[in-house]
Design an enzyme around this catalytic site. Structure first.
Site: not given
Length: 513
Positions: A15-17, A20, A52
């Site tokens: 996931v990008s962060s 999330q 992440t």
């Protein structure tokens, strides 16, 4: 296939962060879908590698992907299938996509995607290239959109980066996340700025020590407050209520957050920071010598040094002169003796009750005079503001007519400087007229100190003791190792209180008036 013949697989999720991940979006569902795919294919899942962060398209910036490649390197004789649920989770950059494909190929690992069939034919590679390029385009477009939104929000006066010490983000309806003062840290930062600007703290080292006196003040992972952190705080213009950003080309834009300090205080701090550099705090001395830097040798005028001398059973603290050629060179004075004698001088500064009442009336009269002058000061300040605005208008006209880039840049720098002067002057004009009740607040604090500086001194708190020294004495104290401290030069308030006594006694008044 039998259990021994089943292929081994690993799952990669991203996931990008971290937000999330914390909110439970993405990683678990990706892993579930990949495990279902592996079961359908008859693969054994031996490990799962989550990420992440996006890494900006570079897979080597992702800890999970680096760990996956290291896992494969540690087992060169094994063959693994790497499973991920979407081609965009692989690498959202065309070049990095195929670099990562080569990295797996070198490790004899095959990759399988849930929503795309990996095909090593020319046609399959062509389609894969298009999809990888599409992912890279989306990533760059998203980045541009985020940057544009951040810039627009900054231009509207809202800070978008990490909240500095003393502020915290609060969601306000209709405004989104807005910086608000976070107590008690906001008060600590405010006191540090005002103390450094006024000379209460003589160096950034003393500001650092002030921060360290508060257990809840943010520290590094190692548990320390670094000089770098102190410098970042003292150099942060956001505390004035204005926003400056080189990234977005913003210069002293009025922010939507509440200021902790004035522009004048901030400027004074910057002037002190760029002035004569101070020696760092010596870790071997610490807070053991309150007079270090305040007492000078009576023979040479150089500040005493301080040290601990080792005796038979314990260590003993001393002040001493270490100026070669001085008649007192190498001669030491016991710390308790010297500090005790200076303490007695502080004790004599306490005025009589009637002198104190007279000083109170004097302060009130002076305050009334200042209030009467405030009207003229406000009028003068507004005239200066109009003059600055006219100069800015004139320079703007010159910028429009100019064609030389160097000349334009010079005009723009001058306009920026005048805008800063306008903000500072506007702030000063607003402060000319005192607020209701402000006299009582200031008078109470000031007179509390003047009435009994000894009370602060005998507290034993080194910060308070040094504050007493700076507020009570106009210069460093001279100390003769044979005769003791010489008559000190007191600051104006104490000098005024002393001055009341002499003429009154000469006119026959009793010594209590």
């Amino acid at each position: 296939m039998t259990k021994d013949q089943r292929l081994q697989s690993v799952i990669y999720c991203r996931v990008s962060s971290k937000g999330q991940k914390d909110e439970g979006h993405g990683l678990e569902s990706q892993e579930t879908r990949c495990r279902q795919y592996a079961a359908l294919k008859g693969y054994d899942v031996v490990a799962v590698f989550p990420d992440t962060i996006s890494g900006g398209g570079d897979f080597m910036k992702r800890p999970g992907m680096k760990a996956l490649l290291a896992f494969l390197d540690a087992q060169p004789n094994e063959r693994f299938v790497v499973i991920f649920d979407d081609l965009k989770r692989f690498a959202r950059d065309t070049r990095f996509h195929f670099d990562l494909r080569d990295a797996f190929r070198q490790r004899k690992a095959t990759i399988e995607c849930l929503n795309f069939k990996i095909d090593d034919t020319p046609e399959g590679e062509f389609i894969e290239t298009i999809l990888a390029a599409q992912g890279a385009l989306e990533r760059k477009q998203n980045g541009r959109q985020v940057a544009q939104k951040m810039r627009a929000r900054m231009e509207n006066g809202f800070w978008v980066h990490m909240a500095p010490v003393g502020y915290a983000y609060r969601t306000i309806k209709g405004q989104g996340k807005v910086l608000v003062p976070h107590e008690p840290l906001a008060g600590i930062v405010r006191e540090a700025f005002e103390g450094y600007a006024a000379g209460r703290f003589q160096s950034q080292g003393e500001v650092k020590r002030f921060f360290e006196s508060f257990p809840d003040f943010p520290r590094s992972k190692a548990g320390h407050i670094t000089f770098q952190r102190v410098g970042e705080i003292l150099g942060q213009s956001l505390y004035t209520g204005y926003i400056c950003s080189e990234t977005y080309g913003l210069n002293w834009l009025k922010g939507q957050h509440e200021p902790l300090i004035s522009i004048e205080t901030f400027d004074k701090v910057q002037e002190r920071r760029t002035g004569i550099s101070k020696l760092p705090i010596r870790k071997d001395i610490g807070d053991d010598f309150v007079l270090r830097g305040f007492v000078v040798c009576g023979d040479c005028g150089v500040p005493f040094r301080s040290s601990w001398s080792k005796g038979r059973t314990r260590h003993y603290p001393y002040y001493l002169c270490q100026t070669k050629g001085c008649s007192s060179y190498g001669k030491s004075v016991a710390r308790d003796k010297l500090e005790g004698e200076v303490g007695q001088i502080v004790r004599t500064l306490q005025p009589s009750e009637k002198m104190f009442e007279l000083a109170t009336r004097m302060f009130r009269d002076t305050w009334a005079q200042r209030a009467a002058m405030a009207v003229d000061m406000v009028k003068s300040g507004k005239e200066q503001l109009r003059g600055i605005e006219k100069r800015i208008e004139g320079l703007l006209g010159r910028v429009v007519d100019a064609t030389n880039p160097t000349v334009i840049r010079t005009y723009e720098d001058k306009i920026s400087e005048l805008e800063r002067d306008k903000l500072r002057l506007r702030e000063q004009v607003a402060s000319f007229v005192p607020e209701d009740g402000r006299l009582e607040n200031l008078l109470e604090l000031s007179l509390r100190f003047l009435s009994n500086p000894w009370k602060l001194w005998e507290s034993g708190n080194i910060t308070l003791q040094r504050t007493v020294l700076r507020l009570a004495f106009a210069d460093r104290l001279e100390y003769d190792r044979n005769t003791g401290p010489r008559t000190p030069k007191t600051t104006l308030p104490f000098k005024v209180l002393e001055g009341f006594c002499t003429p009154l006694l000469g006119n026959g008044a009793d010594d209590g008036t």
